[in-house]
Design a protein around this motif. Structure first.
Motif, PDB file in Angstrom:
ATOM      1  N   PRO A 145       1.851  20.340  -2.659  1.00  0.00           N
ATOM      2  CA  PRO A 145       1.621  19.634  -1.388  1.00  0.00           C
ATOM      3  C   PRO A 145       0.165  19.509  -0.969  1.00  0.00           C
ATOM      4  CG  PRO A 145       2.441  21.852  -0.988  1.00  0.00           C
ATOM      5  CD  PRO A 145       2.528  21.636  -2.457  1.00  0.00           C
ATOM      6  N   TYR A 146      -0.770  20.118  -1.703  1.00  0.00           N
ATOM      7  CA  TYR A 146      -2.173  20.079  -1.280  1.00  0.00           C
ATOM      8  C   TYR A 146      -3.032  19.140  -2.133  1.00  0.00           C
ATOM      9  CZ  TYR A 146      -0.504  24.228   1.094  1.00  0.00           C
ATOM     10  OH  TYR A 146       0.228  25.096   1.873  1.00  0.00           O
ATOM     11  N   ASN A 147      -2.404  18.299  -2.929  1.00  0.00           N
ATOM     12  CA  ASN A 147      -3.134  17.450  -3.876  1.00  0.00           C
ATOM     13  C   ASN A 147      -3.441  16.053  -3.356  1.00  0.00           C
ATOM     14  OD1 ASN A 147      -2.723  19.648  -5.481  1.00  0.00           O
ATOM     15  ND2 ASN A 147      -1.813  18.531  -7.189  1.00  0.00           N
ATOM     16  N   GLY A 148      -2.993  15.722  -2.165  1.00  0.00           N
ATOM     17  CA  GLY A 148      -3.215  14.373  -1.657  1.00  0.00           C
ATOM     18  C   GLY A 148      -2.204  13.361  -2.145  1.00  0.00           C
ATOM     19  N   ALA A 149      -1.117  13.827  -2.756  1.00  0.00           N
ATOM     20  CA  ALA A 149      -0.138  12.905  -3.333  1.00  0.00           C
ATOM     21  C   ALA A 149       0.574  12.077  -2.270  1.00  0.00           C
ATOM     22  CB  ALA A 149       0.874  13.674  -4.173  1.00  0.00           C
ATOM     23  N   ALA A 150       0.818  12.662  -1.102  1.00  0.00           N
ATOM     24  CA  ALA A 150       1.525  11.917  -0.048  1.00  0.00           C
ATOM     25  C   ALA A 150       0.696  10.725   0.417  1.00  0.00           C
ATOM     26  CB  ALA A 150       1.833  12.849   1.121  1.00  0.00           C
ATOM     27  N   ALA A 151      -0.602  10.925   0.646  1.00  0.00           N
ATOM     28  CA  ALA A 151      -1.461   9.815   1.059  1.00  0.00           C
ATOM     29  C   ALA A 151      -1.633   8.809  -0.066  1.00  0.00           C
ATOM     30  CB  ALA A 151      -2.817  10.347   1.516  1.00  0.00           C
ATOM     31  N   ALA A 152      -1.711   9.292  -1.310  1.00  0.00           N
ATOM     32  CA  ALA A 152      -1.819   8.372  -2.447  1.00  0.00           C
ATOM     33  C   ALA A 152      -0.566   7.511  -2.562  1.00  0.00           C
ATOM     34  CB  ALA A 152      -2.057   9.155  -3.736  1.00  0.00           C
ATOM     35  N   ALA A 153       0.596   8.096  -2.285  1.00  0.00           N
ATOM     36  CA  ALA A 153       1.837   7.323  -2.292  1.00  0.00           C
ATOM     37  C   ALA A 153       1.804   6.239  -1.217  1.00  0.00           C
ATOM     38  CB  ALA A 153       3.033   8.248  -2.086  1.00  0.00           C
ATOM     39  N   MET A 154       1.244   6.571  -0.042  1.00  0.00           N
ATOM     40  CA  MET A 154       1.088   5.560   1.011  1.00  0.00           C
ATOM     41  C   MET A 154       0.208   4.403   0.522  1.00  0.00           C
ATOM     42  SD  MET A 154       0.473   7.784   4.472  1.00  0.00           S
ATOM     43  CE  MET A 154       1.799   8.708   5.264  1.00  0.00           C
ATOM     44  N   ALA A 155      -0.856   4.733  -0.198  1.00  0.00           N
ATOM     45  CA  ALA A 155      -1.748   3.696  -0.718  1.00  0.00           C
ATOM     46  C   ALA A 155      -1.008   2.775  -1.668  1.00  0.00           C
ATOM     47  CB  ALA A 155      -2.944   4.348  -1.424  1.00  0.00           C
ATOM     48  N   LEU A 156      -0.181   3.348  -2.557  1.00  0.00           N
ATOM     49  CA  LEU A 156       0.549   2.528  -3.523  1.00  0.00           C
ATOM     50  C   LEU A 156       1.606   1.668  -2.853  1.00  0.00           C
ATOM     51  CD1 LEU A 156       1.001   5.033  -6.499  1.00  0.00           C
ATOM     52  CD2 LEU A 156      -0.653   3.176  -6.289  1.00  0.00           C
ATOM     53  N   ARG A 157       2.297   2.223  -1.862  1.00  0.00           N
ATOM     54  CA  ARG A 157       3.313   1.414  -1.162  1.00  0.00           C
ATOM     55  C   ARG A 157       2.665   0.281  -0.376  1.00  0.00           C
ATOM     56  NH1 ARG A 157       6.063   6.670  -0.725  1.00  0.00           N
ATOM     57  NH2 ARG A 157       7.983   6.474  -1.961  1.00  0.00           N
ATOM     58  N   ALA A 158       1.540   0.568   0.263  1.00  0.00           N
ATOM     59  CA  ALA A 158       0.834  -0.498   0.974  1.00  0.00           C
ATOM     60  C   ALA A 158       0.355  -1.564   0.002  1.00  0.00           C
ATOM     61  CB  ALA A 158      -0.350   0.092   1.748  1.00  0.00           C
ATOM     62  N   LEU A 159      -0.098  -1.124  -1.164  1.00  0.00           N
ATOM     63  CA  LEU A 159      -0.541  -2.075  -2.182  1.00  0.00           C
ATOM     64  C   LEU A 159       0.604  -2.981  -2.620  1.00  0.00           C
ATOM     65  CD1 LEU A 159      -2.783  -3.050  -4.084  1.00  0.00           C
ATOM     66  CD2 LEU A 159      -2.125  -1.216  -5.664  1.00  0.00           C
ATOM     67  N   ALA A 160       1.791  -2.408  -2.815  1.00  0.00           N
ATOM     68  CA  ALA A 160       2.949  -3.214  -3.203  1.00  0.00           C
ATOM     69  C   ALA A 160       3.279  -4.251  -2.140  1.00  0.00           C
ATOM     70  CB  ALA A 160       4.157  -2.296  -3.452  1.00  0.00           C
ATOM     71  N   VAL A 161       3.144  -3.872  -0.871  1.00  0.00           N
ATOM     72  CA  VAL A 161       3.408  -4.816   0.230  1.00  0.00           C
ATOM     73  C   VAL A 161       2.388  -5.956   0.213  1.00  0.00           C
ATOM     74  CG1 VAL A 161       3.379  -5.076   2.749  1.00  0.00           C
ATOM     75  CG2 VAL A 161       4.557  -3.121   1.702  1.00  0.00           C
ATOM     76  N   VAL A 162       1.123  -5.612   0.047  1.00  0.00           N
ATOM     77  CA  VAL A 162       0.073  -6.643   0.022  1.00  0.00           C
ATOM     78  C   VAL A 162       0.285  -7.597  -1.153  1.00  0.00           C
ATOM     79  CG1 VAL A 162      -2.391  -7.030  -0.289  1.00  0.00           C
ATOM     80  CG2 VAL A 162      -1.614  -5.204   1.222  1.00  0.00           C
ATOM     81  N   LEU A 163       0.578  -7.055  -2.321  1.00  0.00           N
ATOM     82  CA  LEU A 163       0.799  -7.908  -3.492  1.00  0.00           C
ATOM     83  C   LEU A 163       1.988  -8.846  -3.292  1.00  0.00           C
ATOM     84  CD1 LEU A 163       0.188  -5.262  -6.303  1.00  0.00           C
ATOM     85  CD2 LEU A 163      -1.201  -7.289  -5.890  1.00  0.00           C
ATOM     86  N   GLU A 164       3.058  -8.314  -2.721  1.00  0.00           N
ATOM     87  CA  GLU A 164       4.240  -9.145  -2.508  1.00  0.00           C
ATOM     88  C   GLU A 164       3.959 -10.234  -1.475  1.00  0.00           C
ATOM     89  OE1 GLU A 164       8.163 -10.506  -3.089  1.00  0.00           O
ATOM     90  OE2 GLU A 164       6.700  -9.383  -4.268  1.00  0.00           O
ATOM     91  N   ARG A 165       3.208  -9.908  -0.436  1.00  0.00           N
ATOM     92  CA  ARG A 165       2.855 -10.925   0.557  1.00  0.00           C
ATOM     93  C   ARG A 165       1.975 -12.000  -0.076  1.00  0.00           C
ATOM     94  NH1 ARG A 165       5.100 -13.657   3.858  1.00  0.00           N
ATOM     95  NH2 ARG A 165       6.360 -11.754   3.976  1.00  0.00           N
ATOM     96  N   CYS A 166       1.079 -11.583  -0.979  1.00  0.00           N
ATOM     97  CA  CYS A 166       0.254 -12.557  -1.694  1.00  0.00           C
ATOM     98  C   CYS A 166       1.120 -13.469  -2.565  1.00  0.00           C
ATOM     99  CB  CYS A 166      -0.774 -11.841  -2.565  1.00  0.00           C
ATOM    100  SG  CYS A 166      -2.133 -11.097  -1.644  1.00  0.00           S
ATOM    101  N   ARG A 167       2.187 -12.907  -3.147  1.00  0.00           N
ATOM    102  CA  ARG A 167       3.092 -13.736  -3.959  1.00  0.00           C
ATOM    103  C   ARG A 167       3.844 -14.738  -3.092  1.00  0.00           C
ATOM    104  NH1 ARG A 167       8.210 -14.515  -5.059  1.00  0.00           N
ATOM    105  NH2 ARG A 167       8.888 -12.904  -3.578  1.00  0.00           N
ATOM    106  N   ILE A 168       4.415 -14.255  -1.997  1.00  0.00           N
ATOM    107  CA  ILE A 168       5.238 -15.119  -1.148  1.00  0.00           C
ATOM    108  C   ILE A 168       4.411 -16.265  -0.573  1.00  0.00           C
ATOM    109  CG2 ILE A 168       6.530 -15.200   1.031  1.00  0.00           C
ATOM    110  CD1 ILE A 168       7.436 -12.285   0.387  1.00  0.00           C
ATOM    111  N   ASP A 169       3.214 -15.948  -0.096  1.00  0.00           N
ATOM    112  CA  ASP A 169       2.379 -16.969   0.556  1.00  0.00           C
ATOM    113  C   ASP A 169       1.350 -17.592  -0.394  1.00  0.00           C
ATOM    114  OD1 ASP A 169       3.560 -16.878   3.084  1.00  0.00           O
ATOM    115  OD2 ASP A 169       2.385 -15.113   3.655  1.00  0.00           O
ATOM    116  N   ARG A 170       1.447 -17.251  -1.682  1.00  0.00           N
ATOM    117  CA  ARG A 170       0.566 -17.832  -2.707  1.00  0.00           C
ATOM    118  C   ARG A 170      -0.915 -17.647  -2.331  1.00  0.00           C
ATOM    119  NH1 ARG A 170       2.350 -23.767  -3.909  1.00  0.00           N
ATOM    120  NH2 ARG A 170       1.052 -23.393  -5.754  1.00  0.00           N
TER     121      ARG A 170
END
Length: 543
Positions: A408-433
């Motif tokens: 729990p002290y490795n920063g994995a939770a925040a890194a997971a937030m970064a990856l999920r946010a990245l997936a959202v941004v990429l998908e929005r870029c796909r939908i709106d081209r």
């Protein structure tokens, strides 16, 4: 796994460091820089006495058969000594790579054997004046010479630009357009019609030789066509990018740390307002800690990529690009901030940080600029996002959730937030081209680099502690937490900014990115920065 055993690698590193301490003093390196002088004797010693060039040559050709991990470690140390001299070594490795990757068994035995046994400097002749790193815009021509219906040789005509070791090498690998397509040829330095320009008067790495090459109907026998088949040049060039970009990433890492290793002790003896600068958050938390964190995040990604290369995994050009992008940008920023940290002293040529800053800048340019890295990263990961229907980064985030539960002290939770946010941004870029905008695609490359390095740092910080820097696991865990927080905020905040700026259509995009949760994850940030600052001062005390 390919590469040297630990004892041999440590022996090479020790021999190199002892040679540098004895021969490559600050005064000597500053003199080389001032005179803009290529140190032939130093390269000869590094090859002849240290045997550094043997690291890149397979054992069957009288080399040491070093792997990607060994190359990273040696490259970081070399860059910490002098990036100009390191570039001369890189050029030989890079120049011999087309032969290593694409040569026939006979060509490998002949040329690699000569490089190993004669200690020859090599140059890589790909870049051209108007094409830069765009190898597809190649202008240099290789016209076949046909006798009795058989190709007996080629006449090569063209110009190459920005060639490291260009004016001093004995052997050159030259990329030229043959009738069958781009192809590599081996050209010796004294071939008729082959001339070299004067050394470039460069901003930095002035101890390296950089020169233009001019080929005027230069004849080479047919056995100098690498691989014996035309049209394989671009494939052969692409095959080595994972290794060469990892090497330049290590240069950025070594250059950045070379600057910080001078800045941290300086902060301990420079008194301002009755206390040393090392005790002032306004100094340490802006100019030292963030740079050390980014460099160590880059190191973790470099080591991860190197281990995969040594394990025989193919097609790691994207990972090489991520490593190069973050490490060289981090190294350049660390060097720039080190000038700021030294105040007026840092701006003078007497202090090595001024030279390091000029030197390390090139790492963001050669072997593909940072902008090319952004494009490469975004293009390749965009295809993965589409291919997996958005699952790639969400699945990775789920794996990080498991890491967080056990560590729990490795920063994995925040890194997971970064990856999920990245997936959202990429998908929005796909939908709106949105990737129709080139700038959006490039910014995605930057966000991907931060998110992936945060993820790898969190995954490896405890299970794969590095031996390259004197920081304990607890300190590196704090660094991983800092970098993960930074990556999560960067992806969500800048992703939202650029998506809105490009015309995205989701009114709830900010909520989908979990910005409140990412902001809440910043809790404890200053405490972690205080801890890292303290540990850096302990690791690098003033003499």
């Amino acid at each position: 796994m390919a590469g040297l055993d630990t004892q041999t690698l440590n022996m090479v590193l020790s021999t190199l460091q002892k040679y540098a301490e004895r021969e490559l003093t600050n005064a000597y390196l500053l003199e080389l820089d001032y005179k803009d002088e290529f140190p032939h004797d130093v390269l000869q010693a590094l090859y002849g006495d240290v045997g550094l060039h043997l690291l890149f040559i397979p054992e069957e050709f009288d080399g040491m058969g070093g792997g990607a991990y060994d190359i990273y470690r040696i490259s970081e140390v070399m860059a910490g000594i002098d990036l100009g001299i390191a570039t001369g070594v890189l050029a030989t490795f890079l120049g011999s790579d087309p032969i290593t990757v694409g040569g026939t068994p006979e060509q490998k035995a002949h040329w690699m054997g000569r490089i190993a046994n004669e200690g020859l400097l090599v140059a890589y002749g790909a870049t051209e004046p108007q094409a830069g790193s765009d190898l597809g815009s190649l202008k240099t021509k290789a016209e076949p010479v046909i006798e009795d219906g058989k190709v007996t040789g080629y006449h090569i005509t063209g110009r190459k630009q920005w060639i490291s070791n260009g004016g001093v090498a004995k052997i050159y690998t030259i990329l030229a357009n043959a009738p069958g397509g781009p192809s590599w040829f081996v050209v010796e330095h004294d071939a008729e019609g082959f001339t070299k320009g004067k050394p470039e008067d460069k901003h930095g790495i002035r101890a390296s030789n950089t020169a233009a090459l001019f080929l005027d109907n230069v004849y080479v026998p047919a056995d100098r066509l690498v691989g014996g088949v035309e049209g394989q040049g671009l494939v052969q060039a692409q095959a080595v990018f994972g290794y060469t970009r990892l090497m330049v990433a290590a240069f950025g890492l070594g250059g950045g740390w070379a600057a910080l290793k001078r800045t941290i002790p300086y902060s301990q003896v420079r008194i301002q307002g009755g206390a040393p600068l090392s005790q002032k958050q306004g100094y340490t938390h802006k100019l030292i800690v963030p740079n050390a964190v980014r460099l160590e995040a880059a190191r973790s990604y470099i080591e991860w990529t190197a281990e995969r290369l040594d394990g025989g995994e193919p097609d790691l050009q994207t990972e090489g690009a991520v490593a190069k992008y973050l490490a060289t940008e981090a190294g350049n920023k660390a060097a720039e901030d080190s000038i700021q940290a030294h105040g007026g002293y840092g701006y003078t040529k007497e202090y090595m940080v001024e030279k390091i800053k000029r030197d390390v800048k090139i790492t963001t340019i050669y072997e593909g600029t940072s902008e090319i890295m952004e494009w490469t990263i975004a293009r390749d990961r965009w295809q993965l996002h589409l291919k997996t229907r958005g699952a790639y980064y969400n699945d990775w985030a789920a794996r990080l959730d498991k890491v967080h539960r056990t560590e729990p002290y490795n920063g994995a939770a925040a890194a997971a937030m970064a990856l999920r946010a990245l997936a959202v941004v990429l998908e929005r870029c796909r939908i709106d081209r949105l990737t129709r905008n080139q700038h959006i695609l490039f910014r995605l490359g930057e966000l991907i680099a931060y998110a992936e390095t945060a993820a790898i740092f969190a995954e490896r910080v405890q299970s794969h502690p590095t031996t390259a820097i004197p920081l304990d696991v607890a300190t590196r865990q704090a660094m991983a937490r800092i970098h993960a927080r930074d990556a999560a905020l960067k992806v969500a905040d800048e992703g939202l900014r650029w998506a809105i700026g490009a015309g995205q259509t989701d009114p709830n995009l900010a909520g989908s990115l979990n910005l409140p949760g990412i902001y809440q994850a910043q809790a404890g940030l200053i405490e972690d920065m205080d801890f890292v600052s303290k540990k850096l001062n302990e690791a690098f005390p003033a003499e």
